[in-house]
Design a protein around this motif. Structure first.
Motif, PDB file in Angstrom:
ATOM      1  N   ARG A 262       0.835  -1.211   0.000  1.00 48.72           N
ATOM      2  CA  ARG A 262       0.000   0.000   0.000  1.00 48.72           C
ATOM      3  C   ARG A 262       0.870   1.262   0.000  1.00 48.72           C
ATOM      4  O   ARG A 262       0.560   2.233  -0.684  1.00 48.72           O
ATOM      5  CB  ARG A 262      -0.923   0.009   1.215  1.00 48.72           C
ATOM      6  CG  ARG A 262      -2.018  -1.022   1.146  1.00 48.72           C
ATOM      7  CD  ARG A 262      -2.824  -1.021   2.467  1.00 48.72           C
ATOM      8  NE  ARG A 262      -3.622  -2.201   2.608  1.00 48.72           N
ATOM      9  CZ  ARG A 262      -4.895  -2.308   2.270  1.00 48.72           C
ATOM     10  NH1 ARG A 262      -5.519  -1.261   1.772  1.00 48.72           N
ATOM     11  NH2 ARG A 262      -5.541  -3.428   2.436  1.00 48.72           N
ATOM     12  N   ALA A 263       1.945   1.236   0.750  1.00 46.02           N
ATOM     13  CA  ALA A 263       2.838   2.403   0.800  1.00 46.02           C
ATOM     14  C   ALA A 263       3.596   2.587  -0.515  1.00 46.02           C
ATOM     15  O   ALA A 263       3.760   3.714  -0.991  1.00 46.02           O
ATOM     16  CB  ALA A 263       3.821   2.253   1.961  1.00 46.02           C
ATOM     17  N   ALA A 264       4.042   1.488  -1.100  1.00 45.05           N
ATOM     18  CA  ALA A 264       4.804   1.565  -2.356  1.00 45.05           C
ATOM     19  C   ALA A 264       3.935   2.039  -3.513  1.00 45.05           C
ATOM     20  O   ALA A 264       4.417   2.703  -4.431  1.00 45.05           O
ATOM     21  CB  ALA A 264       5.427   0.209  -2.678  1.00 45.05           C
TER      22      ALA A 264
ATOM     23  N   ASP B 127      -5.758   1.707  -5.719  1.00 46.15           N
ATOM     24  CA  ASP B 127      -6.867   1.331  -4.858  1.00 46.15           C
ATOM     25  C   ASP B 127      -6.764  -0.164  -4.552  1.00 46.15           C
ATOM     26  O   ASP B 127      -5.806  -0.822  -4.966  1.00 46.15           O
ATOM     27  CB  ASP B 127      -8.210   1.666  -5.507  1.00 46.15           C
ATOM     28  CG  ASP B 127      -8.417   0.969  -6.845  1.00 46.15           C
ATOM     29  OD1 ASP B 127      -7.604   0.087  -7.224  1.00 46.15           O
ATOM     30  OD2 ASP B 127      -9.408   1.288  -7.517  1.00 46.15           O
ATOM     31  N   GLU B 128      -7.753  -0.689  -3.849  1.00 45.93           N
ATOM     32  CA  GLU B 128      -7.704  -2.096  -3.436  1.00 45.93           C
ATOM     33  C   GLU B 128      -7.543  -3.031  -4.630  1.00 45.93           C
ATOM     34  O   GLU B 128      -6.769  -3.988  -4.585  1.00 45.93           O
ATOM     35  CB  GLU B 128      -8.972  -2.452  -2.639  1.00 45.93           C
ATOM     36  CG  GLU B 128      -8.875  -3.738  -1.882  1.00 45.93           C
ATOM     37  CD  GLU B 128      -7.895  -3.693  -0.714  1.00 45.93           C
ATOM     38  OE1 GLU B 128      -7.308  -4.749  -0.418  1.00 45.93           O
ATOM     39  OE2 GLU B 128      -7.697  -2.629  -0.103  1.00 45.93           O
ATOM     40  N   GLU B 129      -8.253  -2.751  -5.713  1.00 47.48           N
ATOM     41  CA  GLU B 129      -8.161  -3.597  -6.907  1.00 47.48           C
ATOM     42  C   GLU B 129      -6.750  -3.577  -7.500  1.00 47.48           C
ATOM     43  O   GLU B 129      -6.223  -4.612  -7.904  1.00 47.48           O
ATOM     44  CB  GLU B 129      -9.171  -3.126  -7.947  1.00 47.48           C
ATOM     45  CG  GLU B 129      -9.276  -4.025  -9.146  1.00 47.48           C
ATOM     46  CD  GLU B 129     -10.383  -3.584 -10.095  1.00 47.48           C
ATOM     47  OE1 GLU B 129     -10.109  -3.533 -11.315  1.00 47.48           O
ATOM     48  OE2 GLU B 129     -11.491  -3.290  -9.621  1.00 47.48           O
ATOM     49  N   GLY B 130      -6.121  -2.423  -7.526  1.00 44.11           N
ATOM     50  CA  GLY B 130      -4.754  -2.311  -8.037  1.00 44.11           C
ATOM     51  C   GLY B 130      -3.760  -3.060  -7.165  1.00 44.11           C
ATOM     52  O   GLY B 130      -2.842  -3.710  -7.660  1.00 44.11           O
ATOM     53  N   TRP B 131      -3.957  -2.983  -5.854  1.00 45.37           N
ATOM     54  CA  TRP B 131      -3.066  -3.705  -4.932  1.00 45.37           C
ATOM     55  C   TRP B 131      -3.238  -5.210  -5.083  1.00 45.37           C
ATOM     56  O   TRP B 131      -2.257  -5.960  -5.071  1.00 45.37           O
ATOM     57  CB  TRP B 131      -3.317  -3.285  -3.493  1.00 45.37           C
ATOM     58  CG  TRP B 131      -2.963  -1.849  -3.206  1.00 45.37           C
ATOM     59  CD1 TRP B 131      -1.896  -1.151  -3.689  1.00 45.37           C
ATOM     60  CD2 TRP B 131      -3.680  -0.957  -2.376  1.00 45.37           C
ATOM     61  NE1 TRP B 131      -1.900   0.129  -3.208  1.00 45.37           N
ATOM     62  CE2 TRP B 131      -2.993   0.283  -2.394  1.00 45.37           C
ATOM     63  CE3 TRP B 131      -4.844  -1.067  -1.626  1.00 45.37           C
ATOM     64  CZ2 TRP B 131      -3.428   1.399  -1.675  1.00 45.37           C
ATOM     65  CZ3 TRP B 131      -5.276   0.039  -0.908  1.00 45.37           C
ATOM     66  CH2 TRP B 131      -4.572   1.252  -0.938  1.00 45.37           C
TER      67      TRP B 131
END
Length: 152
Positions: free
Chosen positions: A33-35, A40-44
């Protein structure tokens, strides 16, 4: 916690597969999440899956008899079964320290058989093949379809 575990197709298609512990995996972590703070959640989730697909290539390099397809499973495991690895440069990296059975697997993601040549080349270190694989989406399978996943 949802984890993405690199596997090989032959492991999954055993008569009663259990993914043994400890095992490297990937998840949406605080470091990820920091990087990728703009995602958003989907991208992570997508980033964690992509890292697991790369981890599958590492497994294939050490298992020359396994079908030449990247495979990962998405599984829901107890938070207590997930630990941070001792050292890593991959922000989504985690270790799953409990066995994971079919009842915990949510979905399976596999290359289409036409990708086998590039998968084999990428597992052997071919950077061009790896780049071509990055353009491919993995196919989605339900856990009930494990036996039906085509081998390359």
């Amino acid at each position: 916690m949802r984890v993405y575990i690199p596997v090989t197709l032959d492991e999954l298609q055993e008569s009663s597969p259990v993914l043994l512990d400890p095992r490297p995996a990937h998840a949406v972590t605080a470091a990820l999440r920091a990087a990728w703070s703009e995602e958003d959640e989907e991208g992570w989730e997508y980033a964690a899956q992509a890292s697991a697909a790369d981890g599958s290539l590492v497994l294939l390099a050490g298992r020359p008899d396994a079908p030449r397809l990247r495979v990962l499973v998405a599984a829901d495991v107890a938070d207590a079964c997930v630990t941070a690895p001792a050292t890593t440069t991959v922000p989504s990296a985690v270790d799953v320290v409990c066995g994971v059975g079919l009842d915990q697997i949510v979905s399976i993601h596999v290359d289409e058989p036409e990708a086998a040549e590039d998968v084999a080349a990428a597992a052997a270190g071919d950077e061009d093949a790896l780049e071509r694989l990055e353009e491919r989406d993995l196919l989605w399978y339900d856990v009930t379809e494990v036996a039906d996943i085509p081998r390359a």
